[in-house]
Design a protein around this motif. Structure first.
Motif, PDB file in Angstrom:
ATOM      1  N   VAL A   8      16.601  28.843  -6.210  1.00 20.44           N
ATOM      2  CA  VAL A   8      15.993  29.701  -7.233  1.00 20.44           C
ATOM      3  C   VAL A   8      15.890  28.899  -8.522  1.00 20.44           C
ATOM      4  CG1 VAL A   8      16.305  31.775  -8.652  1.00 20.44           C
ATOM      5  CG2 VAL A   8      16.877  31.830  -6.206  1.00 20.44           C
ATOM      6  N   TRP A   9      14.736  28.996  -9.163  1.00 17.39           N
ATOM      7  CA  TRP A   9      14.543  28.421 -10.501  1.00 17.39           C
ATOM      8  C   TRP A   9      14.194  29.573 -11.429  1.00 17.39           C
ATOM      9  CZ3 TRP A   9      10.818  28.665 -14.166  1.00 17.39           C
ATOM     10  CH2 TRP A   9      10.851  27.735 -15.214  1.00 17.39           C
ATOM     11  N   ALA A  10      14.810  29.606 -12.600  1.00 17.15           N
ATOM     12  CA  ALA A  10      14.531  30.685 -13.556  1.00 17.15           C
ATOM     13  C   ALA A  10      14.525  30.132 -14.963  1.00 17.15           C
ATOM     14  CB  ALA A  10      15.577  31.786 -13.440  1.00 17.15           C
ATOM     15  N   SER A  11      13.648  30.660 -15.796  1.00 19.07           N
ATOM     16  CA  SER A  11      13.714  30.292 -17.207  1.00 19.07           C
ATOM     17  C   SER A  11      14.806  31.122 -17.871  1.00 19.07           C
ATOM     18  CB  SER A  11      12.365  30.522 -17.899  1.00 19.07           C
ATOM     19  OG  SER A  11      12.249  31.850 -18.372  1.00 19.07           O
ATOM     20  N   SER A  12      15.222  30.669 -19.041  1.00 18.39           N
ATOM     21  CA  SER A  12      16.331  31.327 -19.734  1.00 18.39           C
ATOM     22  C   SER A  12      15.954  32.689 -20.297  1.00 18.39           C
ATOM     23  CB  SER A  12      16.844  30.429 -20.870  1.00 18.39           C
ATOM     24  OG  SER A  12      15.795  30.137 -21.784  1.00 18.39           O
ATOM     25  N   MET A  13      14.695  33.102 -20.145  1.00 13.20           N
ATOM     26  CA  MET A  13      14.317  34.466 -20.514  1.00 13.20           C
ATOM     27  C   MET A  13      14.874  35.484 -19.522  1.00 13.20           C
ATOM     28  SD  MET A  13      12.440  34.452 -23.303  1.00 13.20           S
ATOM     29  CE  MET A  13      11.388  35.885 -23.291  1.00 13.20           C
ATOM     30  N   LEU A  14      15.380  35.015 -18.398  1.00 13.45           N
ATOM     31  CA  LEU A  14      15.924  35.913 -17.377  1.00 13.45           C
ATOM     32  C   LEU A  14      17.435  36.047 -17.539  1.00 13.45           C
ATOM     33  CD1 LEU A  14      15.484  37.552 -14.715  1.00 13.45           C
ATOM     34  CD2 LEU A  14      16.078  35.450 -13.497  1.00 13.45           C
ATOM     35  N   ASP A  15      17.930  37.271 -17.434  1.00 15.52           N
ATOM     36  CA  ASP A  15      19.363  37.531 -17.328  1.00 15.52           C
ATOM     37  C   ASP A  15      19.754  37.230 -15.883  1.00 15.52           C
ATOM     38  OD1 ASP A  15      21.917  38.550 -17.109  1.00 15.52           O
ATOM     39  OD2 ASP A  15      21.493  40.398 -18.192  1.00 15.52           O
ATOM     40  N   LEU A  16      20.099  35.968 -15.638  1.00 15.62           N
ATOM     41  CA  LEU A  16      20.314  35.505 -14.267  1.00 15.62           C
ATOM     42  C   LEU A  16      21.514  36.177 -13.611  1.00 15.62           C
ATOM     43  CD1 LEU A  16      19.460  33.567 -11.988  1.00 15.62           C
ATOM     44  CD2 LEU A  16      20.928  31.826 -13.037  1.00 15.62           C
ATOM     45  N   ALA A  17      22.573  36.413 -14.372  1.00 13.50           N
ATOM     46  CA  ALA A  17      23.756  37.039 -13.795  1.00 13.50           C
ATOM     47  C   ALA A  17      23.440  38.452 -13.301  1.00 13.50           C
ATOM     48  CB  ALA A  17      24.881  37.076 -14.826  1.00 13.50           C
ATOM     49  N   THR A  18      22.676  39.215 -14.092  1.00 13.85           N
ATOM     50  CA  THR A  18      22.288  40.563 -13.674  1.00 13.85           C
ATOM     51  C   THR A  18      21.365  40.502 -12.470  1.00 13.85           C
ATOM     52  OG1 THR A  18      22.553  41.439 -15.904  1.00 13.85           O
ATOM     53  CG2 THR A  18      21.155  42.689 -14.409  1.00 13.85           C
ATOM     54  N   TRP A  19      20.440  39.562 -12.478  1.00 14.13           N
ATOM     55  CA  TRP A  19      19.522  39.443 -11.335  1.00 14.13           C
ATOM     56  C   TRP A  19      20.297  39.148 -10.053  1.00 14.13           C
ATOM     57  CZ3 TRP A  19      18.337  35.462  -7.922  1.00 14.13           C
ATOM     58  CH2 TRP A  19      17.251  35.710  -7.080  1.00 14.13           C
ATOM     59  N   ARG A  20      21.278  38.272 -10.135  1.00 13.82           N
ATOM     60  CA  ARG A  20      22.081  37.975  -8.945  1.00 13.82           C
ATOM     61  C   ARG A  20      22.789  39.233  -8.440  1.00 13.82           C
ATOM     62  NH1 ARG A  20      22.898  32.973  -7.083  1.00 13.82           N
ATOM     63  NH2 ARG A  20      22.801  31.116  -8.399  1.00 13.82           N
ATOM     64  N   GLY A  21      23.216  40.086  -9.348  1.00 10.99           N
ATOM     65  CA  GLY A  21      23.902  41.305  -8.931  1.00 10.99           C
ATOM     66  C   GLY A  21      22.985  42.332  -8.295  1.00 10.99           C
ATOM     67  N   LEU A  22      21.686  42.279  -8.646  1.00  7.68           N
ATOM     68  CA  LEU A  22      20.732  43.266  -8.147  1.00  7.68           C
ATOM     69  C   LEU A  22      19.866  42.749  -7.000  1.00  7.68           C
ATOM     70  CD1 LEU A  22      19.455  44.643 -11.590  1.00  7.68           C
ATOM     71  CD2 LEU A  22      21.076  45.745 -10.035  1.00  7.68           C
ATOM     72  N   ALA A  23      19.784  41.438  -6.843  1.00  6.09           N
ATOM     73  CA  ALA A  23      18.876  40.852  -5.857  1.00  6.09           C
ATOM     74  C   ALA A  23      19.360  41.105  -4.434  1.00  6.09           C
ATOM     75  CB  ALA A  23      18.752  39.346  -6.111  1.00  6.09           C
ATOM     76  N   PRO A  24      18.437  41.067  -3.468  1.00  2.00           N
ATOM     77  CA  PRO A  24      18.828  41.233  -2.067  1.00  2.00           C
ATOM     78  C   PRO A  24      19.872  40.193  -1.658  1.00  2.00           C
ATOM     79  CG  PRO A  24      16.438  41.295  -2.301  1.00  2.00           C
ATOM     80  CD  PRO A  24      16.986  40.872  -3.629  1.00  2.00           C
ATOM     81  N   THR A  25      20.776  40.564  -0.793  1.00  4.36           N
ATOM     82  CA  THR A  25      21.888  39.694  -0.387  1.00  4.36           C
ATOM     83  C   THR A  25      21.439  38.315   0.092  1.00  4.36           C
ATOM     84  OG1 THR A  25      23.222  41.622   0.180  1.00  4.36           O
ATOM     85  CG2 THR A  25      23.878  39.517   1.146  1.00  4.36           C
ATOM     86  N   PRO A  26      20.367  38.196   0.885  1.00  5.95           N
ATOM     87  CA  PRO A  26      19.998  36.854   1.377  1.00  5.95           C
ATOM     88  C   PRO A  26      19.628  35.856   0.288  1.00  5.95           C
ATOM     89  CG  PRO A  26      18.931  38.568   2.670  1.00  5.95           C
ATOM     90  CD  PRO A  26      19.519  39.242   1.475  1.00  5.95           C
ATOM     91  N   ILE A  27      19.263  36.340  -0.907  1.00  2.00           N
ATOM     92  CA  ILE A  27      18.850  35.399  -1.946  1.00  2.00           C
ATOM     93  C   ILE A  27      19.759  35.432  -3.184  1.00  2.00           C
ATOM     94  CG2 ILE A  27      16.442  35.313  -1.253  1.00  2.00           C
ATOM     95  CD1 ILE A  27      15.791  37.297  -3.439  1.00  2.00           C
TER      96      ILE A  27
END
Length: 326
Positions: free
Chosen positions: A71-90
């Motif tokens: 996964v690549w993300a710009s710093s505009m993303l709250d990456l920690a929250t996304w990891r908590g909400l994203a589907p388990t496989p990713i």
């Protein structure tokens, strides 16, 4: 080795989009890009994690459950929250967080207080990533210094090591630029052609630029001027006044929607001027130099790093001390 990359860009426009589009086009890897329109940046930082968790779930279903490699993300993303909400496989895939800018040191408008919520989001996102990349060494050092100051303000001050953790996993990955439009074989006759290209906001120093330009004109020096860049509803008042003062001297004024027109504007100019009080990298200066302009930039921010390979003679021509007079 070819990787499948899931790229998440909450602010998919301007330089953010240009960097990601250029990188994905030149890369041997395969990209799936999820992006949101480039406006309302504060809301993008607050809700993009929710949007992208849902979009990633839909994209995963379209791939019949086959996850990406990274996964690549710009710093505009709250990456920690996304990891908590994203589907388990990713959610647990290795992630790289890329800082175009940051909200720990980005200048605030009109002395408004800094929203430390966004600063903490950057900190937790950096901790949630396996790799953290900055667009310049100047930016990396400024971010880490400001992050250390932030955690020392916390009541228990137990997070000082968090900044060291990010530092150890961080690197500099400068953005690329597209190939420049060739300059005309012969320069058309006429006076010096000057171009200023930046967001029409106070941190780019437009008052300094126009003050210097007006001083040159008052001395009887004839110039042609192009003032490019994205403007907003509350552009500094100097632009309206400057347009009237400059009058017939203006070649181009305002945003340029077509990239080929933008490159032609650079290729027709002699000198690119920056008066920025804030610059994490300087893409416009890099593009102007590639287009054959002399970059005239303040000796501060990321510019010394950007022009580090220039000869001593070129550096003497390119740098000024940051003042209007110089």
């Amino acid at each position: 080795m070819t990787l499948d990359v899931l790229a998440l860009e909450p602010y998919f426009g301007g330089s953010h989009r240009a960097v990601l589009d250029g990188w994905s086009a030149a890369s041997r890897h395969c990209f799936t890009v999820l992006g949101l329109p480039p406006h309302h940046w504060k809301w993008r930082m607050r809700h993009a994690a929710i949007d992208f968790a849902r979009q990633a779930n839909d994209a995963l279903a379209a791939r019949e459950g086959r996850p990406w490699d990274v996964v690549w993300a710009s710093s505009m993303l709250d990456l920690a929250t996304w990891r908590g909400l994203a589907p388990t496989p990713i959610a647990g895939l290795p992630a790289c967080l890329y800082f175009h800018e940051n909200q720990l040191t980005y200048p605030t408008r009109d002395d408004e207080p800094r929203d430390l919520h966004f600063a903490m989001t950057h900190l937790t996102s950096g901790l949630a990533a396996q790799r953290v990349a900055f667009n310049s060494q100047f930016h990396r050092e400024e971010f880490l210094k400001a992050a250390a100051q932030l955690v020392r303000r916390l009541p228990e001050r137990r997070l000082v090591s968090a900044v060291d953790d990010i530092a150890q996993r961080s690197e500099v990955a400068s953005p690329g630029i597209e190939p420049a439009t060739p300059r005309p074989a012969a320069r058309p006759p006429g006076p010096l052609r000057v171009v200023w290209a930046a967001r029409w906001e106070h941190d780019k120093g437009p008052d300094d630029f126009f003050a210097a330009l007006f001083a040159v004109i008052e001395r009887g020096v004839e110039v042609r001027v192009s003032v490019l860049g994205e403007s907003f509803r509350t552009a500094p008042a100097i632009f309206e006044r400057a347009r009237l003062v400059l009058g017939h001297r203006v070649d181009r004024w305002g945003g340029v929607a077509d990239r080929s027109d933008y490159w032609r504007a650079l290729a027709s100019a002699d000198v690119f001027v920056s008066t920025a009080h804030h610059e994490f990298f300087g893409i416009a200066a890099a593009e102007a130099a590639a287009a054959g302009c002399l970059p005239l930039v303040p000796d501060r921010l990321a510019y010394p790093e950007l022009l580090a390979d220039a000869s001593p003679e070129a550096r003497t021509e390119a740098f000024y001390d940051g003042s209007v007079d110089d």
